[in-house]
Motif scaffolding. Structure first.
Motif, PDB file in Angstrom:
ATOM      1  N   MET A   1       5.366  10.455   3.070  1.00  0.00           N
ATOM      2  CA  MET A   1       5.949  10.737   1.756  1.00  0.00           C
ATOM      3  C   MET A   1       4.910  10.396   0.687  1.00  0.00           C
ATOM      4  SD  MET A   1       9.655   8.988   2.596  1.00  0.00           S
ATOM      5  CE  MET A   1      10.649   9.909   1.417  1.00  0.00           C
ATOM      6  N   PRO A   2       3.882  11.230   0.548  1.00  0.00           N
ATOM      7  CA  PRO A   2       2.742  10.848  -0.295  1.00  0.00           C
ATOM      8  C   PRO A   2       3.036  10.776  -1.788  1.00  0.00           C
ATOM      9  CG  PRO A   2       2.509  13.110   0.477  1.00  0.00           C
ATOM     10  CD  PRO A   2       3.676  12.524   1.207  1.00  0.00           C
ATOM     11  N   PHE A   3       3.929  11.630  -2.279  1.00  0.00           N
ATOM     12  CA  PHE A   3       4.105  11.714  -3.731  1.00  0.00           C
ATOM     13  C   PHE A   3       4.881  10.534  -4.313  1.00  0.00           C
ATOM     14  CE2 PHE A   3       3.439  16.220  -2.532  1.00  0.00           C
ATOM     15  CZ  PHE A   3       2.309  16.457  -3.304  1.00  0.00           C
ATOM     16  N   VAL A   4       6.064  10.274  -3.785  1.00  0.00           N
ATOM     17  CA  VAL A   4       6.871   9.196  -4.337  1.00  0.00           C
ATOM     18  C   VAL A   4       6.202   7.851  -4.095  1.00  0.00           C
ATOM     19  CG1 VAL A   4       8.310   8.864  -2.280  1.00  0.00           C
ATOM     20  CG2 VAL A   4       9.215   8.293  -4.537  1.00  0.00           C
ATOM     21  N   THR A   5       5.514   7.694  -2.974  1.00  0.00           N
ATOM     22  CA  THR A   5       4.844   6.418  -2.709  1.00  0.00           C
ATOM     23  C   THR A   5       3.675   6.196  -3.659  1.00  0.00           C
ATOM     24  OG1 THR A   5       3.544   7.494  -0.951  1.00  0.00           O
ATOM     25  CG2 THR A   5       5.530   6.294  -0.283  1.00  0.00           C
ATOM     26  N   GLU A   6       2.914   7.237  -3.971  1.00  0.00           N
ATOM     27  CA  GLU A   6       1.801   7.086  -4.916  1.00  0.00           C
ATOM     28  C   GLU A   6       2.311   6.785  -6.317  1.00  0.00           C
ATOM     29  OE1 GLU A   6      -1.586   6.232  -5.662  1.00  0.00           O
ATOM     30  OE2 GLU A   6      -2.089   7.849  -4.242  1.00  0.00           O
ATOM     31  N   GLU A   7       3.383   7.443  -6.715  1.00  0.00           N
ATOM     32  CA  GLU A   7       3.946   7.206  -8.046  1.00  0.00           C
ATOM     33  C   GLU A   7       4.424   5.753  -8.183  1.00  0.00           C
ATOM     34  OE1 GLU A   7       5.521   9.495 -11.664  1.00  0.00           O
ATOM     35  OE2 GLU A   7       3.716   9.290 -10.479  1.00  0.00           O
ATOM     36  N   LEU A   8       5.093   5.258  -7.162  1.00  0.00           N
ATOM     37  CA  LEU A   8       5.564   3.871  -7.193  1.00  0.00           C
ATOM     38  C   LEU A   8       4.397   2.887  -7.116  1.00  0.00           C
ATOM     39  CD1 LEU A   8       8.675   4.229  -4.866  1.00  0.00           C
ATOM     40  CD2 LEU A   8       8.723   3.596  -7.282  1.00  0.00           C
ATOM     41  N   TRP A   9       3.412   3.196  -6.300  1.00  0.00           N
ATOM     42  CA  TRP A   9       2.234   2.335  -6.174  1.00  0.00           C
ATOM     43  C   TRP A   9       1.528   2.178  -7.516  1.00  0.00           C
ATOM     44  CZ3 TRP A   9      -0.087  -0.570  -2.386  1.00  0.00           C
ATOM     45  CH2 TRP A   9      -1.432  -0.896  -2.542  1.00  0.00           C
ATOM     46  N   GLN A  10       1.374   3.279  -8.217  1.00  0.00           N
ATOM     47  CA  GLN A  10       0.683   3.232  -9.500  1.00  0.00           C
ATOM     48  C   GLN A  10       1.493   2.483 -10.555  1.00  0.00           C
ATOM     49  OE1 GLN A  10      -2.371   4.107 -10.044  1.00  0.00           O
ATOM     50  NE2 GLN A  10      -2.770   5.116  -8.088  1.00  0.00           N
ATOM     51  N   ALA A  11       2.814   2.418 -10.366  1.00  0.00           N
ATOM     52  CA  ALA A  11       3.651   1.686 -11.318  1.00  0.00           C
ATOM     53  C   ALA A  11       3.586   0.184 -11.099  1.00  0.00           C
ATOM     54  CB  ALA A  11       5.103   2.165 -11.215  1.00  0.00           C
ATOM     55  N   LEU A  12       3.184  -0.235  -9.879  1.00  0.00           N
ATOM     56  CA  LEU A  12       3.071  -1.670  -9.618  1.00  0.00           C
ATOM     57  C   LEU A  12       1.891  -2.246 -10.390  1.00  0.00           C
ATOM     58  CD1 LEU A  12       3.663  -1.698  -5.750  1.00  0.00           C
ATOM     59  CD2 LEU A  12       5.286  -2.378  -7.525  1.00  0.00           C
TER      60      LEU A  12
END
Length: 971
Positions: free
Chosen positions: A771-782
């Motif tokens: 699930m590359p998209f939602v995980t990258e979006e959340l990662w960048q928010a951390l």
């Protein structure tokens, strides 16, 4: 005779290879995933902000929600509060950012063994379908995983020129303009095809990008680009020089409209209504009664008859064997009457006409018996001079006219309806004609032997183990000599200049040459794909030296022998090495009922429409849960459940973010970052819930990494899903609220924040390949993200875990579930806090009592009235007794849970009703008339209902006894 079916798969490894052209709502659990834990009851706390009643009677100081972005200055990721749910439109933004940063290119400086994968090139004319979606998903999972593992990772994309399909598309376009290919000339037509390719060729590429394909687009290839064309010519010449390429006449599948041979793979057979014609063939020299009756579905092919065959054991025709038969409407042409056991004497009339120039079975029989091959058809589907008066007429027109003439001459016996198995072109849909044509072939026998040897030696691992003549294409590099038609009068060369030089050396200065008008089968150029895309035949090129042989070939199991085997054979023959060491085969994507998707059935699921409604991540996760080599039934229910999973992941990220301190709070972050989880001593210092979840995470990381390495992607998805939903979201997040919102110092809150962040960021890493998209979006928010998730390091394996803590927390969970179930059974109001006595031995009491606040929060207990003891309380007879696990029990005072008097009244009424229903069932079973005459399954059903009612009555009576005794004790 009817045509034989397409070559069996095994034949692809031994027969000649034809070169000339072939062209969210909240869900508690996902019902499609089996989890190791039972889902919590519906009373489980949600991930949203807790209400005051969720934590009363505590006093607490809730941290103010804050949201962060890793790199707000680049304008790619939002720096404000996360949205309510993940916005699917963000996928394009994230993908473009990855590509612009060069993350898809191999990092050769890493130095480790590269992971190299060649994308099976989709047709340049294609539209995205679920077949593309499954291979892109699986290959991208492999690539993203190995990239995060630190390997230089190269995924080579490209498209296939798709000879037949592309030519058809352009011809239709020309027809709309009032033009025909045959009127334009070859060069003008090819120019129009290139114009179409430049304008529309990127469509399938852009659609593949929508799926998140992280391939190196700077290395994209097209099977007709200059590099690959050079490779094709070089391969042809090398194989020809070794005597492996030869020219010969062979029965092929011919497309009259396209004027090309079509591979067996591109012929589809359909059941269609037709006619069976019965025709009399007179026996030469016999009487008027001496004739043989044949039955055929294609009477127009009788002009190509070279024999009449009967079974040698058929007494009806034995007297005619060795004589001659007269072929109707041929001015008395004679053919021999022969015998062969191949003929089924019980099928039809038991007599077969042999037309080897127009039937695959007849062709094989004629080759076996040494019969001549007679062709009666031109390549446009009209009949040739052999057909006499019918010369120049279309084959279907001849069929009608010939039958009328046979009726007039008295040779027509009858015609009757018959279901035909009609061969049609997969691309154009027209009826295919078996036709003898001169073609170029590759002798595959020696190549196949080397390939099979490589598989047997283990050089290639297969997972799973069980398992044309066109103008658009690579033109065959053969030139013929003007004025000569001998079999050996041709020149093989890399280009026209070289061909002319060779021709002058052999035939003199005045020689004139012309190039073979055929083009190579698309499968020939595709067979070179793994090494031609890396620079071959230039074996000194950097890409070839660095990345060949490749690591993996992933494709559908249905083309294992059509494409994969050819790549292996060509790779070994032309490079001396197997082109890839692993082959991963996926199955077909079918509809929810297991049917193949087709426009006819109306069950086609469009990936782009699916992405709009469910998101790319949910689609990828659903497709990846299948098993290698097995077909996957795709349903909207699966997609809906996995969309809910995406939303659950998003909400978990919001919870973590809401409960982290501001980045400007240096002391708070210093406290969070001081917590380490990679050493056993630091793990053992953690409280039980934290010790449990970190231990489970470390176990998960090892298990999932092993599954990734074995390409068990279905196991990966289920394992991570189970941990995230059942362990992290349903248990630890809820338990952490006891740390985050209680009054007092910040040390426990800091610990919970550190564990939440540590576990969540590792979940994102484990899930990213899926699930590359939602995980990258959340990662960048951390906070404090210094790099993109796509290139972050894979979680470390073999980290400490504490098995005893896992068992202890499982006891804690069992206790919580038992209390929750009791509350639900007695209909206790959700907000009501109740008392409890927890009884166990000293060791168990110690670790359970240490988490009194967590237990009270998760079970809705009154903190001040939760007692721990090693023996039952004195008023145990006024309590609901629960056995959570061996040696761990709970006693819940009934007075806290229900109004005893009201509950007695309710249960008494319920008992009376159940008693009446039970007596009715017993009466039916006591009736001989019912038991003897009613269907067995009906009687069995009544017995089961009676047994169930009896059990319910027993349980209700026991509860009433408990309530009444409690009431008496209270009085």
């Amino acid at each position: 005779m009817t045509s034989i079916s397409p070559h069996k798969q095994t034949m692809a490894l031994c027969g000649p290879f034809l070169l000339s052209s072939c062209p969210a709502h909240r869900l508690k659990f996902n019902p499609f995933l089996l989890t190791k834990h039972s889902p919590l009851p519906s009373s489980t706390l949600s991930l949203c902000r807790p209400s005051l009643t969720s934590i009363s009677p505590w006093q607490f100081n809730r941290p103010r929600p804050r949201f962060f972005a890793a790199a707000p200055e680049n304008g790619v990721f939002p720096s404000s509060e996360l949205a309510k749910s993940f916005d699917f439109s963000a996928e394009e933004r994230i993908y473009n950012w990855w590509e612009s940063q060069g993350y898809f290119k191999p990092s050769v400086h890493r130095g480790s063994e590269p992971f190299v994968l060649s994308m099976p090139p989709p047709n340049v004319t294609g539209y995205l379908h679920m077949g593309h979606a499954i291979f892109v998903t699986l290959e991208d999972i492999m690539v993203r995983y190995h990239r995060m593992k630190g390997r230089p990772t190269l995924w080579i994309p490209g498209t296939d020129h798709a000879g037949i399909a592309t030519q058809l598309v352009v011809e239709k376009m020309l027809q709309s303009e009032g033009m025909k290919r045959t009127e334009m000339g070859r060069d003008d037509f090819i120019n129009r095809v290139w114009e179409w390719k430049e304008k529309h060729g990127a469509r399938i590429t852009n659609q593949i990008k929508r799926l998140g394909a992280s391939c190196d687009w700077t290395r994209e290839h097209f099977t007709l680009d200059e590099q690959l064309s050079r490779a094709v010519i070089e391969a042809f010449i090398k194989l020809h020089d070794k005597g492996l390429i030869y020219q010969g006449s062979y029965l092929v599948n011919w497309s009259p409209n396209l004027q090309t041979a079509v591979s067996d793979l591109e012929v589809e057979y359909s059941e269609e209504p037709g006619t069976l014609y019965h025709i009399n063939y007179r026996v030469a020299g016999g009487t008027r009664s001496d004739f043989l009756t044949i039955a055929t579905t294609r009477p127009e092919t009788l002009f190509g008859d070279v024999a009449i065959a009967v079974n040698p054991d058929d007494d009806r025709y034995s007297k005619y064997i060795g004589k001659m038969a007269i072929v109707p409407m041929t001015y008395g042409r004679h053919v021999p009457i022969i015998s062969d056991k191949y003929v089924d004497k019980d099928f039809g009339t038991g007599v077969l006409k042999i037309s080897p120039g127009h039937d695959h079975n007849d062709y094989i029989l004629a080759r076996k018996l040494g019969l001549p091959i007679l062709n009666v058809m031109n390549k446009d589907g009209t009949l040739n001079d052999v057909a006499g008066l019918y010369c120049g007429l279309d084959r279907f027109e001849v069929r009608k006219q010939l039958w009328a003439d046979l009726e007039e001459t008295g040779l027509a016996v009858k015609k009757e309806p018959h279901t035909l198995r009609v061969p049609r072109s997969q691309r154009g849909g027209e009826i295919i004609e078996p036709l003898v044509s001169k073609q170029w072939f590759v002798n595959m026998e020696s190549l196949a032997e080397k390939a099979l040897h490589a598989v047997h030696k283990g050089e290639i691992t297969i997972m799973p183990e069980r398992f044309e003549k066109l103008w658009w294409g690579h033109r065959i590099p053969v030139w013929y000599i003007e004025g000569r038609s001998g079999e050996e009068d041709y020149i093989v060369a890399r280009n026209e200049v070289e061909a002319l030089e060779k021709a002058r050396e052999k035939y003199g200065e005045g020689v004139e040459i012309y190039q073979d008008p055929d083009v190579l089968d698309t499968w020939f150029s595709s067979a070179l794909w793994p090494f031609s895309t890396l620079g071959w035949p230039n074996e000194s090129s950097e890409d070839f030296k660095r990345f060949y042989p490749t690591t993996m070939l992933e494709t559908g199991h249905d083309i294992l022998f059509f494409w994969v085997a050819r790549m292996v054979m060509m790779g070994i023959e032309l490079t001396g090495k197997v082109p890839f060491s692993n082959i991963y085969l996926h199955g077909l994507i079918r509809d929810a009922q297991g049917r193949k998707m087709s426009k006819t059935l109306g069950n086609v699921i469009d990936p782009l429409d699916t992405i709009k409604e469910y998101g790319t991540d949910a689609l990828r996760f659903t497709l990846a849960l299948g098993t290698a080599g097995q077909d996957l039934n795709l349903s909207m229910e699966r997609l809906t459940a996995n969309k809910a999973f995406t939303n659950k992941l998003w909400n978990a990220g919001k919870f973590v973010l809401q409960n982290l301190p501001s980045q400007t709070d240096a002391s708070a972050w210093e406290a969070i970052l001081a917590h380490k989880f990679d050493a056993e001593e630091s793990l053992l210092r953690l409280p039980l819930p934290e010790r449990w979840v970190v231990s489970e995470l470390h176990v998960l990381t090892d298990t999932v990494t092993a599954s990734y390495d074995k390409y068990f992607f279905g196991d990966v998805g289920r394992e991570v899903y189970d941990f995230f939903w059942s362990d992290f979201a349903d248990w630890y997040i809820e338990a952490s609220k006891a740390r985050l919102y209680q009054s007092g110092g910040n040390s426990t809150a800091s610990l919970a924040q550190a564990v939440l962040l540590y576990v969540f960021e590792n979940i994102l890493k484990l899930l990213h390949p899926f699930m590359p998209f939602v995980t990258e979006e959340l990662w960048q928010a951390l906070p404090n993200r210094k790099e993109a998730l796509i290139i972050s390091s894979w979680p470390q394996t073999s980290l400490p875990r504490h098995a005893n803590s896992i068992r202890q927390f499982e006891n804690f969970q069992a206790l919580t579930r038992a209390i929750r179930n009791a509350r639900a059974e007695y209909s206790v109001e959700p907000a009501k806090r109740i008392s409890a006595w927890i009884v166990a031995n000293k060791d168990v009491v110690q670790y359970i009592s240490n988490e009194k606040e967590v237990l009270a929060l998760l079970s809705r207990l009154d903190t001040e009235n939760v007692h721990f003891a090693t023996s039952p309380p004195g008023e145990a007879n006024k309590c609901v007794h629960l056995v959570a696990s061996e040696g761990l029990e709970a006693y819940l005072p009934l007075a806290d849970m229900v109004d005893i008097s009201a509950e007695v009244d309710r249960l008494s009424k319920r008992l009376a009703k159940m008693q009446t229903e039970y007596e009715g069932l017993v009466a039916r079973l006591g009736s001989p008339k019912f038991v003897e005459k009613a269907p067995e399954d009906v009687v069995r059903g009544v017995r089961e209902k009676a047994a169930e009612a009896e059990e319910k009555i027993h349980l209700t009576k026991k509860r009433l006894e408990l309530l009444r005794s409690s009431a008496l004790v209270s009085q």
